[in-house]
Design an enzyme around this catalytic site. Structure first.
Site, PDB file in Angstrom:
ATOM      1  N   ARG A  46       0.790  -1.260   0.048  1.00  0.00           N
ATOM      2  CA  ARG A  46      -0.113   0.008   0.102  1.00  0.00           C
ATOM      3  C   ARG A  46       0.775   1.159  -0.037  1.00  0.00           C
ATOM      4  O   ARG A  46       0.311   2.291  -0.473  1.00  0.00           O
ATOM      5  CB  ARG A  46      -0.833  -0.089   1.107  1.00  0.00           C
ATOM      6  CG  ARG A  46      -2.111  -0.625   1.101  1.00  0.00           C
ATOM      7  CD  ARG A  46      -2.949  -0.933   2.269  1.00  0.00           C
ATOM      8  NE  ARG A  46      -2.076  -1.640   3.305  1.00  0.00           N
ATOM      9  CZ  ARG A  46      -2.502  -1.983   4.399  1.00  0.00           C
ATOM     10  NH1 ARG A  46      -3.739  -1.695   4.600  1.00  0.00           N
ATOM     11  NH2 ARG A  46      -1.664  -2.698   5.237  1.00  0.00           N
ATOM     12  N   ASP A 181       1.947 -25.113   4.431  1.00  0.00           N
ATOM     13  CA  ASP A 181       2.238 -25.077   5.991  1.00  0.00           C
ATOM     14  C   ASP A 181       3.834 -25.355   5.767  1.00  0.00           C
ATOM     15  O   ASP A 181       4.281 -26.344   5.184  1.00  0.00           O
ATOM     16  CB  ASP A 181       1.504 -26.480   6.418  1.00  0.00           C
ATOM     17  CG  ASP A 181       1.912 -26.558   8.008  1.00  0.00           C
ATOM     18  OD1 ASP A 181       3.212 -26.250   8.274  1.00  0.00           O
ATOM     19  OD2 ASP A 181       0.947 -27.023   8.567  1.00  0.00           O
ATOM     20  N   HIS A 182       4.507 -24.212   6.119  1.00  0.00           N
ATOM     21  CA  HIS A 182       5.977 -24.298   5.885  1.00  0.00           C
ATOM     22  C   HIS A 182       6.465 -25.277   6.615  1.00  0.00           C
ATOM     23  O   HIS A 182       7.724 -25.574   6.418  1.00  0.00           O
ATOM     24  CB  HIS A 182       6.445 -22.854   6.177  1.00  0.00           C
ATOM     25  CG  HIS A 182       6.882 -22.547   7.541  1.00  0.00           C
ATOM     26  ND1 HIS A 182       5.989 -21.931   8.360  1.00  0.00           N
ATOM     27  CD2 HIS A 182       7.894 -22.422   8.144  1.00  0.00           C
ATOM     28  CE1 HIS A 182       6.572 -21.665   9.533  1.00  0.00           C
ATOM     29  NE2 HIS A 182       7.811 -22.148   9.340  1.00  0.00           N
ATOM     30  N   GLU A 220       9.298 -21.410  21.244  1.00  0.00           N
ATOM     31  CA  GLU A 220       9.911 -20.438  20.542  1.00  0.00           C
ATOM     32  C   GLU A 220      10.579 -19.460  21.522  1.00  0.00           C
ATOM     33  O   GLU A 220       9.802 -19.354  22.521  1.00  0.00           O
ATOM     34  CB  GLU A 220       8.964 -19.661  19.561  1.00  0.00           C
ATOM     35  CG  GLU A 220       8.374 -20.303  18.682  1.00  0.00           C
ATOM     36  CD  GLU A 220       7.679 -19.638  17.629  1.00  0.00           C
ATOM     37  OE1 GLU A 220       8.004 -19.063  16.480  1.00  0.00           O
ATOM     38  OE2 GLU A 220       6.341 -19.336  17.745  1.00  0.00           O
ATOM     39  N   ASP A 239      -2.647 -20.503  15.095  1.00  0.00           N
ATOM     40  CA  ASP A 239      -1.372 -20.000  14.593  1.00  0.00           C
ATOM     41  C   ASP A 239      -0.583 -21.198  14.450  1.00  0.00           C
ATOM     42  O   ASP A 239       0.406 -21.312  13.492  1.00  0.00           O
ATOM     43  CB  ASP A 239      -0.652 -18.942  15.433  1.00  0.00           C
ATOM     44  CG  ASP A 239       0.586 -18.565  14.733  1.00  0.00           C
ATOM     45  OD1 ASP A 239       0.265 -18.143  13.458  1.00  0.00           O
ATOM     46  OD2 ASP A 239       1.483 -18.507  15.462  1.00  0.00           O
ATOM     47  N   HIS A 244       0.685 -26.456  11.972  1.00  0.00           N
ATOM     48  CA  HIS A 244       2.374 -27.255  12.106  1.00  0.00           C
ATOM     49  C   HIS A 244       2.219 -28.374  13.050  1.00  0.00           C
ATOM     50  O   HIS A 244       2.770 -29.289  12.758  1.00  0.00           O
ATOM     51  CB  HIS A 244       3.319 -26.122  12.744  1.00  0.00           C
ATOM     52  CG  HIS A 244       3.468 -24.718  12.023  1.00  0.00           C
ATOM     53  ND1 HIS A 244       3.094 -24.807  10.398  1.00  0.00           N
ATOM     54  CD2 HIS A 244       3.384 -23.340  12.254  1.00  0.00           C
ATOM     55  CE1 HIS A 244       3.143 -23.327  10.127  1.00  0.00           C
ATOM     56  NE2 HIS A 244       3.408 -22.667  11.418  1.00  0.00           N
TER      57      HIS A 244
HETATM   58  C1  BG6 Z   1       4.473 -19.217  11.725  1.00  0.00           C
HETATM   59  C2  BG6 Z   1       3.725 -18.623  12.823  1.00  0.00           C
HETATM   60  O1  BG6 Z   1       3.570 -20.131  11.129  1.00  0.00           O
HETATM   61  O2  BG6 Z   1       5.416 -19.908  12.218  1.00  0.00           O
HETATM   62  C3  BG6 Z   1       4.430 -17.896  13.685  1.00  0.00           C
HETATM   63  O3  BG6 Z   1       2.618 -17.790  12.087  1.00  0.00           O
HETATM   64  C4  BG6 Z   1       5.917 -18.576  14.287  1.00  0.00           C
HETATM   65  O4  BG6 Z   1       3.969 -17.264  14.755  1.00  0.00           O
HETATM   66  C5  BG6 Z   1       6.189 -19.292  12.753  1.00  0.00           C
HETATM   67  O5  BG6 Z   1       6.694 -17.825  14.927  1.00  0.00           O
HETATM   68  C6  BG6 Z   1       7.412 -20.390  13.283  1.00  0.00           C
HETATM   69  O6  BG6 Z   1       8.234 -20.920  12.344  1.00  0.00           O
HETATM   70  P1  BG6 Z   1       9.446 -21.347  12.344  1.00  0.00           P
HETATM   71  O7  BG6 Z   1       9.863 -21.892  11.140  1.00  0.00           O
HETATM   72  O8  BG6 Z   1      10.413 -20.330  12.876  1.00  0.00           O
HETATM   73  O9  BG6 Z   1       9.415 -22.587  13.473  1.00  0.00           O
END
Ligand code: BG6
Length: 492
Positions: A46, A181-182, A220, A239, A244
């Site tokens: 934006r 979903d990374h 984390e 989240d 995950h």
């Molecule tokens: C994300 C969440 O999908 O994954 C974040 O939205 C989180 O809140 C993150 O910090 C953690 O990813 P990674 O790869 O650092 O474990």
């Protein structure tokens, strides 16, 4: 090198994900020669920015977030000349004709129609509008070429996820939709399947007869990192657990696929998600614990509590920590507790799966049991450690019948093999049209179904929300009392 050119449009091109993950991943794929010969990246946002300012900003971000460190100027210039910024208002349809002109200009340069990739790294409330506009503007009509990538959270309840899926599939074919979903892009997460199904050692024991419990932890150190307003609407359950952790659980607990192939794996995962016992709403407090970080100290620095973070409401009841106890109703896992927990602002970043085997207390070493013999345990460190540790009992040197514990360690990182970041793997697979590591609609819906009773129970009152001191070790946090593995065992 891939031969089909690609235009990658990032909605949310100035956002947190683009800066931390997407641009670094694209840059590293470029360095590794894994991008198409011809490609262009168009970041949307934006703010009013010139291309040059956008490039400069990304150069600075890359220096911080890329695994390859500060870019060399020569390499950076080869990449930066393919980076463009387009100021737009993603809700206004007019922006999309401007975008089309940009894409077509790139394609004229390539001399052919490209694969058009639309990466939606935007707040969930924009997804419907953006996809609708992409469709209406006819930007993604190449059914075999054009793709949309959707970041989580995918919906905010089961009903909204089902609706979103219906909306997406009414405009795009399932082949065009990539739900990210990374965690599925992480090498150590993918390795769970290799470990289980490519070895003779584990699968015969991978059941309730030999396994007592399983712990999955994603701890984390970071807080909400400027994403307070996003997190307020999400919370750790939506989240992290909905996606995950349930994905990790699926991989740890699913039945064997016939073959390692996208649809087979996804089928087995959906079956597993369906087999997770739904916690009755009135019993949620027994099986689930939630918390929120207060202020504290991390790495010697004072950090503020969640309520003091930008974008967080004073009367917030959003959780930053969840611990829950699931059971899986199938023959393999009858009676085995699975313990999932995740939290922010904990002592350290550390994600792992612990498979706790039953003890051999009745075996021939029974008389000295209790002293030295511990149950076997397979510890799978997902990040940042990347090793797998199998705890065994071995003879204590010099003592006739004594035992000590020993560990067999396989360290992923030790052989220095090329190990891409999750987003590199996922983007590269998506460019190649391989959906194996992405979520199918039914997986997403089923994962929502699993957590809905918790959301329903939580909507009835929040007096169970505990406050923890930032920097605490996850083991010190309360866990559901239904989970009966003793704490020593959990922490060792
Ligand atoms: C994300 C969440 O999908 O994954 C974040 O939205 C989180 O809140 C993150 O910090 C953690 O990813 P990674 O790869 O650092 O474990």
């Amino acid at each position: 090198k891939r031969t089909v050119p690609a235009v990658i449009v990032i909605f949310g091109g100035t956002g947190d994900l683009a800066k931390r993950k997407l641009i670094p991943a694209l840059y590293n794929l470029y360095l590794d020669g894994r991008m198409p010969q011809n490609f262009q990246i168009i970041g949307l946002g934006r703010t009013d920015l010139e291309n040059s300012a956008y490039r400069e900003k990304l150069f600075n971000d890359l220096s911080v977030f890329s695994r390859s460190g500060v870019p060399s100027l020569e390499e950076w210039e080869g990449f930066a000349c393919r980076l463009y910024y387009f100021r737009s208002s993603i809700e206004s349809f007019d922006s999309y004709s401007g975008l089309e002109e940009k894409i077509e200009a790139a394609e004229i340069g390539f001399g052919e129609r490209s694969d058009r990739i639309f990466y939606l790294s935007v707040a969930p409330r924009f997804i419907a509008k953006v996809t609708e506009n992409i469709k209406l503007a006819g930007l993604a009509d190449g059914l075999d070429h054009d793709r949309i990538i959707i970041e989580k959270p995918f919906g905010h309840t089961k009903t909204s996820a089902v609706e979103l899926n219906e909306l997406l599939t009414s405009s795009f074919s399932e082949k065009q939709i990539y739900r990210i979903d990374h965690y599925l892009g992480k090498e150590t997460v993918q390795n769970i399947l290799s470990l289980r199904f490519a070895n003779a050692l584990f699968e015969p024991l991978w059941n309730a007869e030999y396994i007592e419990s399983v712990d999955i932890t994603v701890a984390e150190k970071i807080g909400v990192e400027g994403r307070g307003s996003y997190f307020e609407a999400a919370g750790a359950l939506k989240d992290m657990i909905q996606n995950h952790l349930l994905q990790i659980l699926s991989m740890v607990a699913m039945e064997s696929p016939d073959i390692i192939e996208a649809e087979h794996i996804r089928d087995r995962k959906v079956e597993l998600l369906k087999a997770i016992r739904r916690i009755p709403v009135e019993e949620v407090r027994e099986f689930v614990v939630r918390g929120r970080y207060g202020s504290g100290t991390i790495d010697g620095k004072d950090v503020v509590g969640y309520l003091e973070e930008d974008g967080v409401h004073q009367d917030s009841i959003t959780e930053t920590y969840v611990a829950l106890n699931f059971f899986i109703d199938n023959p393999r896992w009858a009676g085995v507790p699975f313990f999932l927990r995740t939290g922010k602002r904990l002592l350290e970043k550390s994600s792992s799966v612990k498979v706790n085997f039953r003890n051999q207390a009745e075996g021939p070493f029974r008389d000295i049991y209790g002293g030295d013999q511990l149950p076997n345990r397979l510890l799978i460190n997902l990040q940042p450690g990347t090793d797998i540790r199998l705890r065994l009992n071995a003879k204590k040197p010099g003592v006739n019948t004594g035992l000590r514990t020993a560990e067999m360690i396989f360290d992923f990182g030790a052989d220095n093999q090329y190990s891409p970041e999750a987003y590199e793997t996922l983007i590269s697979d998506m460019l190649a049209g391989d959906p194996s590591l992405f979520m199918r609609a039914d997986q997403v819906n089923e994962a929502w179904d699993v957590i809905m009773p918790v959301l329903d129970a939580w909507s009835q009152g929040s007096d169970d929300l505990l406050v923890y001191t930032a920097g605490i070790a996850p083991e010190e946090l309360i866990i559901p009392h239904t989970y009966r593995t003793d704490i020593d065992e959990l922490t060792s």
